[in-house]
Design a protein around this motif. Structure first.
Motif, PDB file in Angstrom:
ATOM      1  N   ALA A 124      41.217  47.385  53.532  1.00 29.32           N
ATOM      2  CA  ALA A 124      41.569  48.867  53.920  1.00 29.32           C
ATOM      3  C   ALA A 124      40.745  49.588  53.169  1.00 29.32           C
ATOM      4  CB  ALA A 124      43.170  49.065  53.573  1.00 29.32           C
ATOM      5  N   VAL A 125      40.094  50.759  53.657  1.00 26.35           N
ATOM      6  CA  VAL A 125      39.573  51.865  52.783  1.00 26.35           C
ATOM      7  C   VAL A 125      40.403  53.113  52.844  1.00 26.35           C
ATOM      8  CG1 VAL A 125      37.320  53.114  52.366  1.00 26.35           C
ATOM      9  CG2 VAL A 125      37.291  50.723  53.093  1.00 26.35           C
ATOM     10  N   PHE A 126      40.927  53.451  52.043  1.00 25.42           N
ATOM     11  CA  PHE A 126      41.719  54.770  51.723  1.00 25.42           C
ATOM     12  C   PHE A 126      41.109  55.921  51.198  1.00 25.42           C
ATOM     13  CE2 PHE A 126      44.462  51.057  51.374  1.00 25.42           C
ATOM     14  CZ  PHE A 126      45.349  51.180  52.537  1.00 25.42           C
ATOM     15  N   GLU A 127      40.594  56.861  51.921  1.00 21.71           N
ATOM     16  CA  GLU A 127      39.766  57.958  51.251  1.00 21.71           C
ATOM     17  C   GLU A 127      40.664  58.735  50.491  1.00 21.71           C
ATOM     18  OE1 GLU A 127      36.566  58.099  51.691  1.00 21.71           O
ATOM     19  OE2 GLU A 127      36.044  56.502  53.256  1.00 21.71           O
ATOM     20  N   PRO A 128      40.061  59.579  49.643  1.00 21.18           N
ATOM     21  CA  PRO A 128      40.757  60.666  49.075  1.00 21.18           C
ATOM     22  C   PRO A 128      41.250  61.456  49.766  1.00 21.18           C
ATOM     23  CG  PRO A 128      38.367  60.379  48.017  1.00 21.18           C
ATOM     24  CD  PRO A 128      38.309  59.619  49.292  1.00 21.18           C
ATOM     25  N   GLY A 129      42.688  61.643  49.322  1.00 22.56           N
ATOM     26  CA  GLY A 129      43.543  62.735  50.229  1.00 22.56           C
ATOM     27  C   GLY A 129      44.450  61.960  51.265  1.00 22.56           C
ATOM     28  N   TRP A 130      44.199  60.498  51.400  1.00 20.89           N
ATOM     29  CA  TRP A 130      44.855  59.837  52.244  1.00 20.89           C
ATOM     30  C   TRP A 130      46.293  59.560  51.554  1.00 20.89           C
ATOM     31  CZ3 TRP A 130      47.731  55.347  51.509  1.00 20.89           C
ATOM     32  CH2 TRP A 130      48.098  54.839  52.505  1.00 20.89           C
ATOM     33  N   ARG A 177      42.653  54.216  42.959  1.00 19.13           N
ATOM     34  CA  ARG A 177      43.903  54.274  42.472  1.00 19.13           C
ATOM     35  C   ARG A 177      44.875  54.955  43.542  1.00 19.13           C
ATOM     36  NH1 ARG A 177      44.672  52.185  37.817  1.00 19.13           N
ATOM     37  NH2 ARG A 177      46.589  53.066  37.576  1.00 19.13           N
ATOM     38  N   MET A 178      45.874  54.117  43.902  1.00 14.45           N
ATOM     39  CA  MET A 178      46.958  54.380  44.499  1.00 14.45           C
ATOM     40  C   MET A 178      48.376  54.515  43.941  1.00 14.45           C
ATOM     41  SD  MET A 178      47.918  52.493  48.282  1.00 14.45           S
ATOM     42  CE  MET A 178      46.301  53.205  48.891  1.00 14.45           C
ATOM     43  N   ARG A 179      49.257  55.332  44.401  1.00 17.34           N
ATOM     44  CA  ARG A 179      50.881  55.367  44.037  1.00 17.34           C
ATOM     45  C   ARG A 179      51.408  54.911  45.191  1.00 17.34           C
ATOM     46  NH1 ARG A 179      52.325  60.149  40.857  1.00 17.34           N
ATOM     47  NH2 ARG A 179      51.222  58.859  39.224  1.00 17.34           N
ATOM     48  N   VAL A 224      46.569  57.970  47.716  1.00 18.45           N
ATOM     49  CA  VAL A 224      45.425  57.746  46.999  1.00 18.45           C
ATOM     50  C   VAL A 224      45.721  58.894  45.760  1.00 18.45           C
ATOM     51  CG1 VAL A 224      42.963  58.035  46.745  1.00 18.45           C
ATOM     52  CG2 VAL A 224      43.914  56.970  48.694  1.00 18.45           C
ATOM     53  N   LEU A 225      45.391  58.343  44.770  1.00 17.97           N
ATOM     54  CA  LEU A 225      45.157  58.981  43.364  1.00 17.97           C
ATOM     55  C   LEU A 225      43.837  59.486  43.080  1.00 17.97           C
ATOM     56  CD1 LEU A 225      47.785  57.388  41.254  1.00 17.97           C
ATOM     57  CD2 LEU A 225      48.225  59.351  42.534  1.00 17.97           C
ATOM     58  N   GLY A 226      43.449  60.684  42.835  1.00 20.42           N
ATOM     59  CA  GLY A 226      42.141  61.244  42.320  1.00 20.42           C
ATOM     60  C   GLY A 226      41.139  61.341  43.406  1.00 20.42           C
ATOM     61  N   ASP A 227      39.911  61.212  43.001  1.00 19.43           N
ATOM     62  CA  ASP A 227      38.883  61.611  44.286  1.00 19.43           C
ATOM     63  C   ASP A 227      38.033  60.372  44.440  1.00 19.43           C
ATOM     64  OD1 ASP A 227      37.672  61.386  41.738  1.00 19.43           O
ATOM     65  OD2 ASP A 227      36.701  63.425  41.703  1.00 19.43           O
ATOM     66  N   GLU A 228      38.491  59.331  44.287  1.00 30.94           N
ATOM     67  CA  GLU A 228      37.734  58.082  44.537  1.00 30.94           C
ATOM     68  C   GLU A 228      38.339  57.186  45.533  1.00 30.94           C
ATOM     69  OE1 GLU A 228      36.025  53.821  42.708  1.00 30.94           O
ATOM     70  OE2 GLU A 228      37.192  55.196  41.518  1.00 30.94           O
ATOM     71  N   ALA A 229      37.569  56.877  46.768  1.00 32.17           N
ATOM     72  CA  ALA A 229      38.548  55.949  47.767  1.00 32.17           C
ATOM     73  C   ALA A 229      39.063  54.796  47.029  1.00 32.17           C
ATOM     74  CB  ALA A 229      37.575  55.376  48.763  1.00 32.17           C
ATOM     75  N   CYS A 230      40.214  54.580  47.501  1.00 34.37           N
ATOM     76  CA  CYS A 230      41.020  53.064  47.035  1.00 34.37           C
ATOM     77  C   CYS A 230      40.720  51.957  48.225  1.00 34.37           C
ATOM     78  CB  CYS A 230      42.620  53.311  46.902  1.00 34.37           C
ATOM     79  SG  CYS A 230      43.557  51.823  46.385  1.00 34.37           S
ATOM     80  N   VAL A 231      40.220  51.022  47.694  1.00 43.23           N
ATOM     81  CA  VAL A 231      39.782  49.775  48.483  1.00 43.23           C
ATOM     82  C   VAL A 231      40.714  48.773  48.138  1.00 43.23           C
ATOM     83  CG1 VAL A 231      37.882  48.304  49.311  1.00 43.23           C
ATOM     84  CG2 VAL A 231      37.476  50.696  48.700  1.00 43.23           C
ATOM     85  N   MET A 232      41.307  47.951  49.230  1.00 47.06           N
ATOM     86  CA  MET A 232      42.162  46.975  48.874  1.00 47.06           C
ATOM     87  C   MET A 232      42.176  45.740  50.032  1.00 47.06           C
ATOM     88  SD  MET A 232      45.171  48.558  46.991  1.00 47.06           S
ATOM     89  CE  MET A 232      46.282  47.285  47.561  1.00 47.06           C
ATOM     90  N   ILE A 233      42.097  44.924  49.394  1.00 43.59           N
ATOM     91  CA  ILE A 233      42.214  43.472  50.212  1.00 43.59           C
ATOM     92  C   ILE A 233      43.896  43.122  50.564  1.00 43.59           C
ATOM     93  CG2 ILE A 233      41.708  40.898  50.683  1.00 43.59           C
ATOM     94  CD1 ILE A 233      39.486  42.908  50.641  1.00 43.59           C
TER      95      ILE A 233
END
Length: 126
Positions: free
Chosen positions: A43-49, A76-78, A105-114
Motif C-alpha cells: 500500500a502506498v498512502f500519499e500525504p494527506g491520506w 509514518r502513520m497513526r 498519514v503523518l507528515g509530508d512523506e508517503a507511507c508505504v506498507m507491506i
C-alpha cells in the motif's frame, strides 16, 4: 495455485502487480501480488491520506474492517482503534491491527506498507 506449485519457488514483483486498487481522490493505491498463500499487498498512502476519507467510500463500513499484519517500509502513520487507543508506526515497524480502526498519514512523506493478511479485502467494495 495447486499444491504442486506451492512447493516451487515463487518470485513476484510489485513492479508488475496482479491487481491495483486506487484510493479515492488519488490518495494512493494498494498493489497486490498473488502467492500460494493468498495475496500480499503493498500500500502506498500519499500525504494527506486518511482511511475515513479515502477508503471508507469504497469499503462502505464505518471503520476499516480488515485485519492487517504488515511492515512499514517508509513514512509514518497513526492508527486509532474504535475503542480510542492510538499508536504510530514508521519505517522498520511491524504491526498487527485487528478490524475496527481508522488511520492517517503523518507528515509530508508517503507511507508505504507491506500487508500479508488484510490485502485480499482491502479497498475493495463490500
Amino acid at each position: 495455485m495447486s499444491d504442486g506449485q506451492a512447493r516451487s519457488l515463487v518470485v513476484r514483483s510489485f513492479h508488475t502487480p496482479d491487481e491495483t486498487r486506487p484510493f479515492e481522490a488519488g490518495a494512493g493505491r494498494m498493489d497486490l501480488v498473488e502467492t500460494p498463500h493468498g495475496p500480499v499487498g503493498r500500500a502506498v498512502f500519499e500525504p494527506g491520506w486518511q482511511w475515513s476519507r479515502h477508503v471508507k467510500p469504497i469499503a462502505g463500513t464505518d471503520s476499516c474492517q480488515a485485519m492487517h499484519s504488515g511492515y512499514c517500509l517508509s513514512g509514518r502513520m497513526r492508527i486509532r482503534m474504535d475503542d480510542g487507543t492510538e499508536n504510530d508506526i514508521g519505517p522498520g515497524d511491524y504491526l498487527f491491527c485487528p478490524p475496527g480502526h481508522d488511520a492517517w498519514v503523518l507528515g509530508d512523506e508517503a507511507c508505504v506498507m507491506i500487508d500479508w493478511s488484510g490485502a485480499a479485502r482491502y479497498a475493495k467494495p463490500s
